[in-house]
Write a protein that holds these residues in place. Sequence first.
Motif, PDB file in Angstrom:
ATOM      1  N   ARG A  20      95.650  11.128  -6.315  1.00 14.23           N
ATOM      2  CA  ARG A  20      95.818  12.347  -7.105  1.00 14.23           C
ATOM      3  C   ARG A  20      94.561  13.192  -7.257  1.00 14.23           C
ATOM      4  O   ARG A  20      94.619  14.301  -7.791  1.00 14.23           O
ATOM      5  N   GLU A  21      93.398  12.700  -6.800  1.00 17.07           N
ATOM      6  CA  GLU A  21      92.172  13.478  -6.961  1.00 17.07           C
ATOM      7  C   GLU A  21      91.033  12.856  -6.156  1.00 17.07           C
ATOM      8  O   GLU A  21      91.093  11.695  -5.749  1.00 17.07           O
ATOM      9  N   THR A  22      89.996  13.672  -5.967  1.00 19.83           N
ATOM     10  CA  THR A  22      88.742  13.193  -5.375  1.00 19.83           C
ATOM     11  C   THR A  22      87.610  13.561  -6.323  1.00 19.83           C
ATOM     12  O   THR A  22      87.537  14.697  -6.804  1.00 19.83           O
ATOM     13  N   SER A  23      86.737  12.599  -6.600  1.00 15.40           N
ATOM     14  CA  SER A  23      85.637  12.810  -7.546  1.00 15.40           C
ATOM     15  C   SER A  23      84.297  12.732  -6.831  1.00 15.40           C
ATOM     16  O   SER A  23      84.130  11.951  -5.893  1.00 15.40           O
ATOM     17  N   GLU A  24      83.356  13.535  -7.306  1.00 17.04           N
ATOM     18  CA  GLU A  24      81.984  13.491  -6.791  1.00 17.04           C
ATOM     19  C   GLU A  24      80.992  13.058  -7.859  1.00 17.04           C
ATOM     20  O   GLU A  24      79.848  12.732  -7.546  1.00 17.04           O
ATOM     21  N   THR A  25      81.400  13.098  -9.119  1.00  9.90           N
ATOM     22  CA  THR A  25      80.548  12.663 -10.223  1.00  9.90           C
ATOM     23  C   THR A  25      81.374  11.841 -11.208  1.00  9.90           C
ATOM     24  O   THR A  25      82.605  11.904 -11.216  1.00  9.90           O
ATOM     25  N   SER A  26      80.682  11.089 -12.033  1.00  7.77           N
ATOM     26  CA  SER A  26      81.298  10.296 -13.092  1.00  7.77           C
ATOM     27  C   SER A  26      80.775  10.822 -14.426  1.00  7.77           C
ATOM     28  O   SER A  26      79.592  10.659 -14.746  1.00  7.77           O
ATOM     29  N   GLU A  27      81.650  11.465 -15.199  1.00  4.41           N
ATOM     30  CA  GLU A  27      81.250  11.991 -16.504  1.00  4.41           C
ATOM     31  C   GLU A  27      81.294  10.863 -17.530  1.00  4.41           C
ATOM     32  O   GLU A  27      82.364  10.405 -17.920  1.00  4.41           O
ATOM     33  N   THR A  28      80.120  10.437 -17.949  1.00  2.00           N
ATOM     34  CA  THR A  28      79.974   9.247 -18.778  1.00  2.00           C
ATOM     35  C   THR A  28      79.379   9.617 -20.132  1.00  2.00           C
ATOM     36  O   THR A  28      78.444  10.411 -20.208  1.00  2.00           O
ATOM     37  N   VAL A  29      79.928   9.030 -21.183  1.00  2.00           N
ATOM     38  CA  VAL A  29      79.393   9.206 -22.534  1.00  2.00           C
ATOM     39  C   VAL A  29      78.928   7.841 -23.027  1.00  2.00           C
ATOM     40  O   VAL A  29      79.709   6.881 -23.046  1.00  2.00           O
ATOM     41  N   ALA A  30      77.649   7.754 -23.402  1.00  2.00           N
ATOM     42  CA  ALA A  30      77.076   6.502 -23.884  1.00  2.00           C
ATOM     43  C   ALA A  30      76.743   6.621 -25.363  1.00  2.00           C
ATOM     44  O   ALA A  30      76.408   7.705 -25.857  1.00  2.00           O
ATOM     45  N   VAL A  31      76.851   5.506 -26.068  1.00  2.00           N
ATOM     46  CA  VAL A  31      76.503   5.477 -27.488  1.00  2.00           C
ATOM     47  C   VAL A  31      75.627   4.263 -27.751  1.00  2.00           C
ATOM     48  O   VAL A  31      75.870   3.177 -27.210  1.00  2.00           O
ATOM     49  N   GLU A  32      74.597   4.465 -28.545  1.00  2.00           N
ATOM     50  CA  GLU A  32      73.711   3.379 -28.956  1.00  2.00           C
ATOM     51  C   GLU A  32      73.768   3.252 -30.475  1.00  2.00           C
ATOM     52  O   GLU A  32      73.648   4.246 -31.196  1.00  2.00           O
ATOM     53  N   PRO A 317      71.752   5.180 -15.091  1.00  2.00           N
ATOM     54  CA  PRO A 317      70.633   4.981 -16.012  1.00  2.00           C
ATOM     55  C   PRO A 317      70.641   3.619 -16.703  1.00  2.00           C
ATOM     56  O   PRO A 317      69.715   3.312 -17.455  1.00  2.00           O
ATOM     57  N   TYR A 318      71.660   2.806 -16.430  1.00  2.00           N
ATOM     58  CA  TYR A 318      71.770   1.503 -17.073  1.00  2.00           C
ATOM     59  C   TYR A 318      71.908   0.403 -16.022  1.00  2.00           C
ATOM     60  O   TYR A 318      72.542   0.586 -14.991  1.00  2.00           O
ATOM     61  N   ALA A 319      71.310  -0.747 -16.320  1.00  2.00           N
ATOM     62  CA  ALA A 319      71.526  -1.962 -15.535  1.00  2.00           C
ATOM     63  C   ALA A 319      72.490  -2.854 -16.303  1.00  2.00           C
ATOM     64  O   ALA A 319      72.613  -2.754 -17.531  1.00  2.00           O
ATOM     65  N   GLY A 320      73.179  -3.733 -15.575  1.00  2.00           N
ATOM     66  CA  GLY A 320      74.177  -4.573 -16.225  1.00  2.00           C
ATOM     67  C   GLY A 320      74.099  -6.009 -15.769  1.00  2.00           C
ATOM     68  O   GLY A 320      73.022  -6.541 -15.512  1.00  2.00           O
ATOM     69  N   VAL A 321      75.247  -6.655 -15.643  1.00  2.00           N
ATOM     70  CA  VAL A 321      75.313  -8.051 -15.211  1.00  2.00           C
ATOM     71  C   VAL A 321      75.071  -8.098 -13.707  1.00  2.00           C
ATOM     72  O   VAL A 321      75.762  -7.411 -12.946  1.00  2.00           O
ATOM     73  N   PRO A 322      74.111  -8.892 -13.239  1.00  2.00           N
ATOM     74  CA  PRO A 322      73.828  -8.923 -11.805  1.00  2.00           C
ATOM     75  C   PRO A 322      74.933  -9.602 -11.007  1.00  2.00           C
ATOM     76  O   PRO A 322      75.665 -10.450 -11.520  1.00  2.00           O
ATOM     77  N   LEU A 323      75.030  -9.199  -9.757  1.00  2.00           N
ATOM     78  CA  LEU A 323      75.970  -9.821  -8.829  1.00  2.00           C
ATOM     79  C   LEU A 323      75.259 -10.874  -7.999  1.00  2.00           C
ATOM     80  O   LEU A 323      74.133 -10.670  -7.525  1.00  2.00           O
ATOM     81  N   ARG A 341      68.825  -0.073 -20.626  1.00  2.00           N
ATOM     82  CA  ARG A 341      68.370   1.146 -19.966  1.00  2.00           C
ATOM     83  C   ARG A 341      67.464   0.769 -18.802  1.00  2.00           C
ATOM     84  O   ARG A 341      66.672  -0.164 -18.887  1.00  2.00           O
ATOM     85  N   MET A 342      67.558   1.517 -17.716  1.00  2.00           N
ATOM     86  CA  MET A 342      66.829   1.156 -16.514  1.00  2.00           C
ATOM     87  C   MET A 342      65.327   1.135 -16.736  1.00  2.00           C
ATOM     88  O   MET A 342      64.601   0.366 -16.118  1.00  2.00           O
ATOM     89  N   ARG A 343      64.824   1.942 -17.626  1.00  2.00           N
ATOM     90  CA  ARG A 343      63.369   1.937 -17.867  1.00  2.00           C
ATOM     91  C   ARG A 343      62.905   0.614 -18.479  1.00  2.00           C
ATOM     92  O   ARG A 343      61.728   0.295 -18.448  1.00  2.00           O
TER      93      ARG A 343
END
Length: 345
Positions: A20-32, A317-323, A341-343
């Motif tokens: 139904r669609e093709t995406s080029e970006t991921s619109e993400t909202v983060a909360v801390e 901008p975020y790292a998570g659980v490694p594979l 956060r990646m930094r």
Amino acid sequence: MNWRVDCHDLPLSTPFGISRETSETSETVAVELTHEGTTGIGAVTPSAYYNESARSVAETLPSLCETVDRIGDPHAQQRIERELAERAPDQPAARMALSIAVHDLAARQLALPLYRQWGLDPDAVPPTTYTVGIDSPERMAEKAREAANSGFGHLKVKLGTDDDRARLDAVRDAVSDAEIRVDANAAWTAQEAIDNADWLADAGVTMLEQPVGADDIDGLRRVTDATGIPVAADESCVTASDVPRVADACDIVNAKLVKCGGLRPATRLLNAADAHGLGLMLGCMVESNASIAAAVHLAPLVDYVDLDGALLLESDPYAGVPLDGDVFDLTAVSAGTGVRRMRDA
């Protein structure tokens, strides 16, 4: 309790197509959320298909954060979930982001990884699929080959075009040994899905996800009854209350935090599906590690994992659980969901 809301427009490594669609970006909202010196992180990539957007989530989160602040205890998760649902009943994506942040915060305060707080087995995590989005047959074959060469033995191939067979044949020719699952994202009629089942089986397809429209439960049942390929419901099963209506119409249910509204609602959906004898799957959107990481902690509960969304991003901008190959290594998480956060990585 302090909070911070950030919006990220994350580029994908390549355009990602579904029926139904093709995406080029991921619109993400983060909360801390920060409480007594400890910070928990959550995020969501809302879907217009479910009538939410990054803007609607960003506008809703401050009032939901005020609710958590008023409650004052990130460990009061049952009460938090109840009050968030009362305040934003039609915005599960916004609730999801805050649910993740609250769970991350609470587990970090206990100095435990989330899976250990829940008593789950990190060795029970199934391998994740890697998704090949709709593209030209040649490009899909190339993507499949790259994924297989990177250690992914299970591929999800998106279909729902006017030339599906050519695309799947190209992928199968490129990766003769990989397990292939197909997701039509509700693009076919029941009869089309039944007609396609023979060549899908000939290609060794091991799962057919959401072949028909979300509301076509009778069609879903027809497809399930007509083919030996296990059929999964995704768009047809949003929350735990949907499980009874699809229970005799499919073999597997795909739970996504963005549909359910958070970790506890996703667990209820999985429990309901398990009680009905259905196979259990965890899925995702193309989204950041800030949300994928939390879902990984539910992975010991399921039979199938499709949590590759962050792998499709050009940058995160975020790292998570490694594979470790194609399996998430929960034992590498020291506290919370493991997101950072990646930094700070």
